[in-house]
Design an enzyme around this catalytic site. Structure first.
Site, PDB file in Angstrom:
ATOM      1  N   GLN A  78      66.707  44.091  63.957  1.00  0.00           N
ATOM      2  CA  GLN A  78      67.537  45.511  63.385  1.00  0.00           C
ATOM      3  C   GLN A  78      68.262  45.609  63.308  1.00  0.00           C
ATOM      4  OE1 GLN A  78      63.962  48.626  63.821  1.00  0.00           O
ATOM      5  NE2 GLN A  78      63.691  47.403  66.550  1.00  0.00           N
ATOM      6  N   VAL A  79      69.467  45.059  64.359  1.00  0.00           N
ATOM      7  CA  VAL A  79      70.623  45.354  65.120  1.00  0.00           C
ATOM      8  C   VAL A  79      71.149  43.867  64.495  1.00  0.00           C
ATOM      9  CG1 VAL A  79      72.194  45.247  67.132  1.00  0.00           C
ATOM     10  CG2 VAL A  79      70.184  46.213  67.202  1.00  0.00           C
ATOM     11  N   ASP A  86      68.004  28.191  67.471  1.00  0.00           N
ATOM     12  CA  ASP A  86      66.514  28.865  68.043  1.00  0.00           C
ATOM     13  C   ASP A  86      66.573  28.973  69.478  1.00  0.00           C
ATOM     14  OD1 ASP A  86      64.304  28.665  69.707  1.00  0.00           O
ATOM     15  OD2 ASP A  86      63.002  27.132  68.085  1.00  0.00           O
ATOM     16  N   THR A 121      68.409  46.896  77.640  1.00  0.00           N
ATOM     17  CA  THR A 121      66.996  47.503  77.359  1.00  0.00           C
ATOM     18  C   THR A 121      67.452  48.662  78.412  1.00  0.00           C
ATOM     19  OG1 THR A 121      64.962  47.919  77.347  1.00  0.00           O
ATOM     20  CG2 THR A 121      66.002  46.045  78.657  1.00  0.00           C
ATOM     21  N   ASP A 122      66.184  50.006  78.037  1.00  0.00           N
ATOM     22  CA  ASP A 122      66.659  51.165  78.613  1.00  0.00           C
ATOM     23  C   ASP A 122      65.458  50.580  80.167  1.00  0.00           C
ATOM     24  OD1 ASP A 122      64.550  50.769  76.668  1.00  0.00           O
ATOM     25  OD2 ASP A 122      64.307  53.053  76.415  1.00  0.00           O
ATOM     26  N   TYR A 167      59.241  42.241  79.634  1.00  0.00           N
ATOM     27  CA  TYR A 167      59.846  42.346  79.315  1.00  0.00           C
ATOM     28  C   TYR A 167      61.650  42.507  79.877  1.00  0.00           C
ATOM     29  CZ  TYR A 167      62.879  44.343  75.256  1.00  0.00           C
ATOM     30  OH  TYR A 167      63.698  45.009  74.137  1.00  0.00           O
ATOM     31  N   LYS A 177      64.927  40.710  80.456  1.00  0.00           N
ATOM     32  CA  LYS A 177      66.309  41.933  80.089  1.00  0.00           C
ATOM     33  C   LYS A 177      66.634  41.561  80.792  1.00  0.00           C
ATOM     34  CE  LYS A 177      67.136  42.400  76.203  1.00  0.00           C
ATOM     35  NZ  LYS A 177      67.453  41.821  74.911  1.00  0.00           N
TER      36      LYS A 177
HETATM   37  N1  LIG Z   1      63.192  46.294  69.520  1.00  0.00           N
HETATM   38  C1  LIG Z   1      63.720  48.029  70.236  1.00  0.00           C
HETATM   39  O1  LIG Z   1      63.439  49.174  70.567  1.00  0.00           O
HETATM   40  C2  LIG Z   1      64.984  47.640  71.431  1.00  0.00           C
HETATM   41  C3  LIG Z   1      64.826  48.418  72.682  1.00  0.00           C
HETATM   42  C4  LIG Z   1      66.143  48.257  73.918  1.00  0.00           C
HETATM   43  C5  LIG Z   1      66.488  47.280  73.843  1.00  0.00           C
HETATM   44  N2  LIG Z   1      66.851  46.138  72.750  1.00  0.00           N
HETATM   45  C6  LIG Z   1      67.288  45.552  72.514  1.00  0.00           C
HETATM   46  O2  LIG Z   1      68.317  45.040  71.747  1.00  0.00           O
HETATM   47  C7  LIG Z   1      68.428  43.861  70.978  1.00  0.00           C
HETATM   48  C8  LIG Z   1      68.137  43.954  69.351  1.00  0.00           C
HETATM   49  O3  LIG Z   1      66.998  44.391  69.016  1.00  0.00           O
HETATM   50  P1  LIG Z   1      66.124  44.222  67.846  1.00  0.00           P
HETATM   51  O4  LIG Z   1      65.235  45.245  68.156  1.00  0.00           O
HETATM   52  O5  LIG Z   1      67.263  43.847  67.268  1.00  0.00           O
HETATM   53  O6  LIG Z   1      65.184  43.320  67.860  1.00  0.00           O
HETATM   54  P2  LIG Z   1      64.073  42.365  66.543  1.00  0.00           P
HETATM   55  O7  LIG Z   1      64.250  43.045  65.550  1.00  0.00           O
HETATM   56  O8  LIG Z   1      62.916  42.623  67.624  1.00  0.00           O
HETATM   57  O9  LIG Z   1      64.881  41.350  66.570  1.00  0.00           O
HETATM   58  C9  LIG Z   1      65.435  39.896  67.165  1.00  0.00           C
HETATM   59  C10 LIG Z   1      65.302  38.780  66.569  1.00  0.00           C
HETATM   60  O10 LIG Z   1      65.278  37.937  67.541  1.00  0.00           O
HETATM   61  C11 LIG Z   1      65.185  36.956  66.895  1.00  0.00           C
HETATM   62  N3  LIG Z   1      64.536  35.894  67.667  1.00  0.00           N
HETATM   63  C12 LIG Z   1      63.978  35.481  68.104  1.00  0.00           C
HETATM   64  N4  LIG Z   1      63.001  34.720  69.198  1.00  0.00           N
HETATM   65  C13 LIG Z   1      64.352  33.476  68.549  1.00  0.00           C
HETATM   66  C14 LIG Z   1      64.551  32.187  69.221  1.00  0.00           C
HETATM   67  N5  LIG Z   1      63.804  32.014  69.447  1.00  0.00           N
HETATM   68  N6  LIG Z   1      65.767  32.124  68.981  1.00  0.00           N
HETATM   69  C15 LIG Z   1      66.471  32.868  67.746  1.00  0.00           C
HETATM   70  N7  LIG Z   1      66.326  33.802  67.500  1.00  0.00           N
HETATM   71  C16 LIG Z   1      64.753  34.466  67.463  1.00  0.00           C
HETATM   72  C17 LIG Z   1      64.043  37.420  65.947  1.00  0.00           C
HETATM   73  O11 LIG Z   1      63.236  36.649  65.122  1.00  0.00           O
HETATM   74  P3  LIG Z   1      62.307  36.554  64.498  1.00  0.00           P
HETATM   75  O12 LIG Z   1      61.659  37.445  63.773  1.00  0.00           O
HETATM   76  O13 LIG Z   1      62.162  35.739  63.844  1.00  0.00           O
HETATM   77  O14 LIG Z   1      60.910  36.253  65.407  1.00  0.00           O
HETATM   78  C18 LIG Z   1      64.232  38.332  65.544  1.00  0.00           C
HETATM   79  O15 LIG Z   1      65.237  38.506  63.979  1.00  0.00           O
HETATM   80  C19 LIG Z   1      67.846  43.331  71.780  1.00  0.00           C
HETATM   81  O16 LIG Z   1      68.503  42.420  72.501  1.00  0.00           O
HETATM   82  C20 LIG Z   1      66.553  43.801  72.676  1.00  0.00           C
HETATM   83  O17 LIG Z   1      65.711  43.230  73.850  1.00  0.00           O
HETATM   84  C21 LIG Z   1      65.665  46.748  71.512  1.00  0.00           C
END
Ligand SMILES: NC(=O)c1ccc[n+]([C@@H]2O[C@H](COP(=O)([O-])OP(=O)(O)OC[C@H]3O[C@@H](n4cnc5c(N)ncnc54)[C@H](OP(=O)(O)O)[C@@H]3O)[C@@H](O)[C@H]2O)c1
Length: 306
Positions: A11-12, A40, A105-106, A129, A133
């Site tokens: 997403q980000v 990876d 994350t929060d 999780y 983090k």
């Molecule tokens: N989502 C939330 O609500 C949330 C809240 C607080 C903080 N955050 C943090 O914000 C950041 C961005 O989050 P987001 O929501 O954009 O996450 P997201 O949409 O889940 O995207 C995460 C990406 O990481 C990739 N990924 C997973 N395993 C991997 C691996 N082994 N090697 C390389 N890439 C890998 C995923 O690929 P695949 O899709 O192919 O698995 C996906 O493209 C993260 O650090 C997350 O912890 C997110």
């Protein structure tokens, strides 16, 4: 400036892929083969070789294991991606002379507070999780790499897996929805996080490399939208606006329920609101109110569907 973006399909990551080119040459990496490079995070060699070969000035890591409930059943995999890989990456950056931008994350907090968390508040994650983090944050600090760790929350976007898209889908399928109303946090559009990142990076002093700049201004910062709500408040607002936009045909009846009424594998903090003051003061940028960003995201969804 040469930037290596990891997690470009998330997403980000997806929004960063659009916005980062304003700052320099971007090499985008993802675990699937649809970007410039495959990285990876489960493979140490994959990380080390990429940083060595690309020779970036800055690495932006938007990849993570983000399945909060699933992490309870796969703690080793979550730790491998969110903590161990981050340690390898941070050290590869340090050795290669690159700075690192990372997201957290929060959910590093236990939710027992009732005022917004500042960056230096005591952490105590309530789920796997959040633990992994938090370990990733510590790995970056311990490596000594100049870094920006941006803590954010409740991320949604026009693609991927998120609460906003789930609500839009369920609204088509159901007449009644029970939504948790005792967890407080801030819905944050992925676009807001990407814009905040690019803004912070664009404030580097003339002539400073990312390493030099983040040696001065780096560290951990909160970056969410402004304000807060509950999942029930978020659902009510987004479905109300989606109905106005005719993204959903009829509004289902929404009922507020407690976390006990809606058990999930991972426990979640009752309060995980973050205070953005440090980021706003350091980088001179204030995020939008969460309602404004939700409207913009839904407007964008309508444009894309048109
Ligand atoms: N989502 C939330 O609500 C949330 C809240 C607080 C903080 N955050 C943090 O914000 C950041 C961005 O989050 P987001 O929501 O954009 O996450 P997201 O949409 O889940 O995207 C995460 C990406 O990481 C990739 N990924 C997973 N395993 C991997 C691996 N082994 N090697 C390389 N890439 C890998 C995923 O690929 P695949 O899709 O192919 O698995 C996906 O493209 C993260 O650090 C997350 O912890 C997110």
């Amino acid at each position: 400036m040469k930037i290596l973006l990891i997690g470009a399909n998330g997403q980000v990551g997806n929004d960063l892929r659009e916005l980062l080119p304003a700052l320099g040459e971007v090499v985008s990496a993802a675990v699937e083969g649809n970007q410039d490079l495959v990285i990876d995070l489960k493979s140490r060699d994959s990380i080390v070789n990429a940083v060595r070969d690309v020779k970036p000035d800055l690495v932006v890591n938007a990849a993570a294991y983000t399945a909060v409930d699933k992490a309870e059943d796969e703690p080793d995999l979550a730790r491998q991606i969110n903590a161990e890989a981050v340690w390898v990456l941070a050290n590869a950056c340090k050795i290669g002379g690159a700075a690192l931008v990372h997201y957290s994350t929060d959910y590093v907090f236990d939710g027992k507070a009732n005022t917004p968390y500042r960056e230096n508040a005591s952490t105590n994650p309530a789920n796997v999780y959040g633990e992994t983090k938090l370990a990733g944050e510590a790995a970056i600090r311990d490596s000594g790499v100049p870094h920006l760790t941006l803590r954010t929350s409740w991320v949604y976007s026009t693609h991927g897996h998120n609460f906003l898209l789930t609500m839009l889908r369920l609204a088509q399928e159901k007449d009644e929805l029970d939504i948790v109303d005792d967890q407080h946090g801030t819905p944050t559009w992925a676009n807001t996080i990407a814009r905040a990142t690019v803004h912070a990076l664009s404030t580097f002093a003339e002539g400073d490399s990312p390493v030099q700049a983040l040696e001065k201004t780096g560290g951990t910062y909160n970056v969410t939208a402004e304000g807060y709500t509950t999942w029930f408040g978020f659902a009510t607002f987004l479905l109300g606006y989606a109905t106005q936009l005719r993204l959903v045909q009829h509004l289902p009846e929404l009922s507020p329920v407690t976390s006990e009424d809606f058990p999930t594998k991972a426990s979640r903090p009752a309060w995980s609101v973050l205070d953005n003051t440090r980021f706003c003061e350091q980088f001179g940028w204030t995020p939008p109110a969460w309602q404004t960003a939700v409207r913009h995201c839904l407007d964008q969804l309508v444009e894309r569907l048109a």
